[in-house]
Structures are given as C-alpha cells and as structure tokens.
Design a protein around this motif. Sequence first.
Motif, PDB file in Angstrom:
ATOM      1  N   GLY A  60      -1.303  -3.796 -22.406  1.00 31.53           N
ATOM      2  CA  GLY A  60      -0.883  -4.416 -21.145  1.00 31.53           C
ATOM      3  C   GLY A  60      -1.067  -3.479 -19.964  1.00 31.53           C
ATOM      4  O   GLY A  60      -1.535  -3.887 -18.895  1.00 31.53           O
ATOM      5  N   SER A  61      -0.721  -2.219 -20.147  1.00 32.10           N
ATOM      6  CA  SER A  61      -0.897  -1.235 -19.075  1.00 32.10           C
ATOM      7  C   SER A  61      -2.367  -1.056 -18.742  1.00 32.10           C
ATOM      8  O   SER A  61      -2.747  -0.977 -17.570  1.00 32.10           O
ATOM      9  CB  SER A  61      -0.285   0.106 -19.486  1.00 32.10           C
ATOM     10  OG  SER A  61       1.115  -0.006 -19.623  1.00 32.10           O
ATOM     11  N   LEU A  62      -3.193  -1.004 -19.762  1.00 31.66           N
ATOM     12  CA  LEU A  62      -4.632  -0.866 -19.547  1.00 31.66           C
ATOM     13  C   LEU A  62      -5.183  -2.073 -18.796  1.00 31.66           C
ATOM     14  O   LEU A  62      -5.985  -1.918 -17.867  1.00 31.66           O
ATOM     15  CB  LEU A  62      -5.345  -0.689 -20.889  1.00 31.66           C
ATOM     16  CG  LEU A  62      -6.854  -0.519 -20.857  1.00 31.66           C
ATOM     17  CD1 LEU A  62      -7.281   0.662 -19.995  1.00 31.66           C
ATOM     18  CD2 LEU A  62      -7.379  -0.368 -22.288  1.00 31.66           C
ATOM     19  N   VAL A  63      -4.739  -3.259 -19.145  1.00 31.48           N
ATOM     20  CA  VAL A  63      -5.189  -4.477 -18.446  1.00 31.48           C
ATOM     21  C   VAL A  63      -4.733  -4.450 -16.993  1.00 31.48           C
ATOM     22  O   VAL A  63      -5.517  -4.758 -16.076  1.00 31.48           O
ATOM     23  CB  VAL A  63      -4.686  -5.742 -19.176  1.00 31.48           C
ATOM     24  CG1 VAL A  63      -4.882  -6.992 -18.333  1.00 31.48           C
ATOM     25  CG2 VAL A  63      -5.375  -5.885 -20.523  1.00 31.48           C
ATOM     26  N   LEU A  64      -3.481  -4.076 -16.752  1.00 33.96           N
ATOM     27  CA  LEU A  64      -2.994  -3.991 -15.370  1.00 33.96           C
ATOM     28  C   LEU A  64      -3.819  -3.010 -14.543  1.00 33.96           C
ATOM     29  O   LEU A  64      -4.170  -3.293 -13.390  1.00 33.96           O
ATOM     30  CB  LEU A  64      -1.516  -3.578 -15.357  1.00 33.96           C
ATOM     31  CG  LEU A  64      -0.506  -4.632 -15.784  1.00 33.96           C
ATOM     32  CD1 LEU A  64       0.873  -4.016 -15.958  1.00 33.96           C
ATOM     33  CD2 LEU A  64      -0.466  -5.778 -14.782  1.00 33.96           C
ATOM     34  N   VAL A  65      -4.137  -1.865 -15.124  1.00 32.81           N
ATOM     35  CA  VAL A  65      -4.949  -0.869 -14.404  1.00 32.81           C
ATOM     36  C   VAL A  65      -6.354  -1.419 -14.141  1.00 32.81           C
ATOM     37  O   VAL A  65      -6.905  -1.221 -13.049  1.00 32.81           O
ATOM     38  CB  VAL A  65      -4.989   0.468 -15.180  1.00 32.81           C
ATOM     39  CG1 VAL A  65      -6.046   1.402 -14.625  1.00 32.81           C
ATOM     40  CG2 VAL A  65      -3.618   1.138 -15.146  1.00 32.81           C
ATOM     41  N   ALA A  66      -6.927  -2.111 -15.106  1.00 32.20           N
ATOM     42  CA  ALA A  66      -8.267  -2.693 -14.908  1.00 32.20           C
ATOM     43  C   ALA A  66      -8.257  -3.726 -13.787  1.00 32.20           C
ATOM     44  O   ALA A  66      -9.171  -3.758 -12.947  1.00 32.20           O
ATOM     45  CB  ALA A  66      -8.756  -3.313 -16.215  1.00 32.20           C
ATOM     46  N   VAL A  67      -7.225  -4.551 -13.743  1.00 36.26           N
ATOM     47  CA  VAL A  67      -7.118  -5.557 -12.673  1.00 36.26           C
ATOM     48  C   VAL A  67      -6.940  -4.864 -11.326  1.00 36.26           C
ATOM     49  O   VAL A  67      -7.564  -5.247 -10.332  1.00 36.26           O
ATOM     50  CB  VAL A  67      -5.977  -6.554 -12.969  1.00 36.26           C
ATOM     51  CG1 VAL A  67      -5.724  -7.473 -11.787  1.00 36.26           C
ATOM     52  CG2 VAL A  67      -6.287  -7.353 -14.227  1.00 36.26           C
ATOM     53  N   TRP A  68      -6.110  -3.831 -11.272  1.00 35.49           N
ATOM     54  CA  TRP A  68      -5.927  -3.059 -10.039  1.00 35.49           C
ATOM     55  C   TRP A  68      -7.264  -2.504  -9.575  1.00 35.49           C
ATOM     56  O   TRP A  68      -7.621  -2.606  -8.390  1.00 35.49           O
ATOM     57  CB  TRP A  68      -4.911  -1.957 -10.299  1.00 35.49           C
ATOM     58  CG  TRP A  68      -4.657  -0.990  -9.169  1.00 35.49           C
ATOM     59  CD1 TRP A  68      -5.321  -0.871  -7.974  1.00 35.49           C
ATOM     60  CD2 TRP A  68      -3.651   0.015  -9.139  1.00 35.49           C
ATOM     61  NE1 TRP A  68      -4.787   0.142  -7.219  1.00 35.49           N
ATOM     62  CE2 TRP A  68      -3.759   0.701  -7.914  1.00 35.49           C
ATOM     63  CE3 TRP A  68      -2.674   0.418 -10.037  1.00 35.49           C
ATOM     64  CZ2 TRP A  68      -2.928   1.766  -7.567  1.00 35.49           C
ATOM     65  CZ3 TRP A  68      -1.842   1.472  -9.700  1.00 35.49           C
ATOM     66  CH2 TRP A  68      -1.967   2.136  -8.462  1.00 35.49           C
ATOM     67  N   ALA A  69      -8.013  -1.899 -10.500  1.00 35.34           N
ATOM     68  CA  ALA A  69      -9.316  -1.320 -10.123  1.00 35.34           C
ATOM     69  C   ALA A  69     -10.263  -2.402  -9.605  1.00 35.34           C
ATOM     70  O   ALA A  69     -10.980  -2.184  -8.619  1.00 35.34           O
ATOM     71  CB  ALA A  69      -9.927  -0.597 -11.317  1.00 35.34           C
ATOM     72  N   ALA A  70     -10.264  -3.562 -10.238  1.00 33.68           N
ATOM     73  CA  ALA A  70     -11.167  -4.634  -9.819  1.00 33.68           C
ATOM     74  C   ALA A  70     -10.773  -5.203  -8.460  1.00 33.68           C
ATOM     75  O   ALA A  70     -11.644  -5.400  -7.595  1.00 33.68           O
ATOM     76  CB  ALA A  70     -11.169  -5.742 -10.877  1.00 33.68           C
ATOM     77  N   LEU A  71      -9.477  -5.446  -8.275  1.00 31.63           N
ATOM     78  CA  LEU A  71      -9.038  -6.034  -7.004  1.00 31.63           C
ATOM     79  C   LEU A  71      -9.085  -5.041  -5.844  1.00 31.63           C
ATOM     80  O   LEU A  71      -9.260  -5.441  -4.697  1.00 31.63           O
ATOM     81  CB  LEU A  71      -7.616  -6.592  -7.137  1.00 31.63           C
ATOM     82  CG  LEU A  71      -7.448  -7.804  -8.051  1.00 31.63           C
ATOM     83  CD1 LEU A  71      -5.983  -8.227  -8.107  1.00 31.63           C
ATOM     84  CD2 LEU A  71      -8.331  -8.956  -7.595  1.00 31.63           C
TER      85      LEU A  71
END
Length: 148
Positions: A60-71
């Motif tokens: 979940g943390s990895l997904v949140l970081v990936a979304v942050w990086a993308a947005l």
Amino acid sequence: MLSTLQVVTTVAVGVMVGVEFSVAFVMNPILDALPGDSRQLGHAHGGRMLGAVMPFWYIGSLVLVAVWAALGWHDHGTRLVVASGALLLLSVLMSVLLLVPINNRNKTWTPENRTEGWEEGKDRWIRWHYARVAVIIGAFACLVAALV
C-alpha cells in the motif's frame, strides 16, 4: 488533492517505519529477554500478527508513493519521491525474498516442533530486518525531503 495524498503517504510510511523500528529495537530485545519457551512463543506470535498486516502496509505504501510520483511528476521533489519508491520496492523485495521465508517457518513453531537451529533462523531474520529498517527509513526521509 495532491497535498492530501502527500500527507497520507508520508504518515502511512512514517508509521510503518515506527512500527518496524519498534520491532527491531524494542520488541525483539523484550522478547529475547523472556525466559525459556516464552521467547520463542513471543516471536512466533509476533510473526503471525505482523505477518498478516505488513504485506498490505508495504505494498500500500509503495502504491501511494507511485501515485504521488505520477500525479506530481513536474513538482520539484519528484526525484526524491521516485527514490523513495525505489527504496520501498527494495524493501518489498527484501521482505519477499529474505524475511518472509524465515518468518513463515518461525510463526508455525512451538516448543514441541521447533527445529534445533530455530534461534539461528530468528537471528538471521533480525539481521535482515535491521537492513530493511534502514532502507525504509531512507524511503521516509526522501518523502519528507520531497515536501520541503
């Protein structure tokens, strides 16, 4: 929306770091100080309890970081967010390849069925856990630095 995501992500990773730091430097020394079979039973229970939650937390943390990086791709701290994601990915790989196999054995042991070298396996898990804690502290530091 991005600032809310940044706060949620930083808090999620920060609390995960706190839990894993506590396991390494508080809980394991407490469990290792228990007498006799209590030590092994405590480690097995901790492995079952945290082993059920941590995969979701790490992924979940990895997904949140990936979304942050993308947005926030064009923001000033994106490189640090990507570095954090790389470190979290490393922590997931370390978990799956090194720590989970040991934990899967440890969490099923009882004083009646544990192997002779159970303490060596526990000690190996603890050493890898220290390395993983260092990696996720680095990931958290990158997230905090990306915010400033």
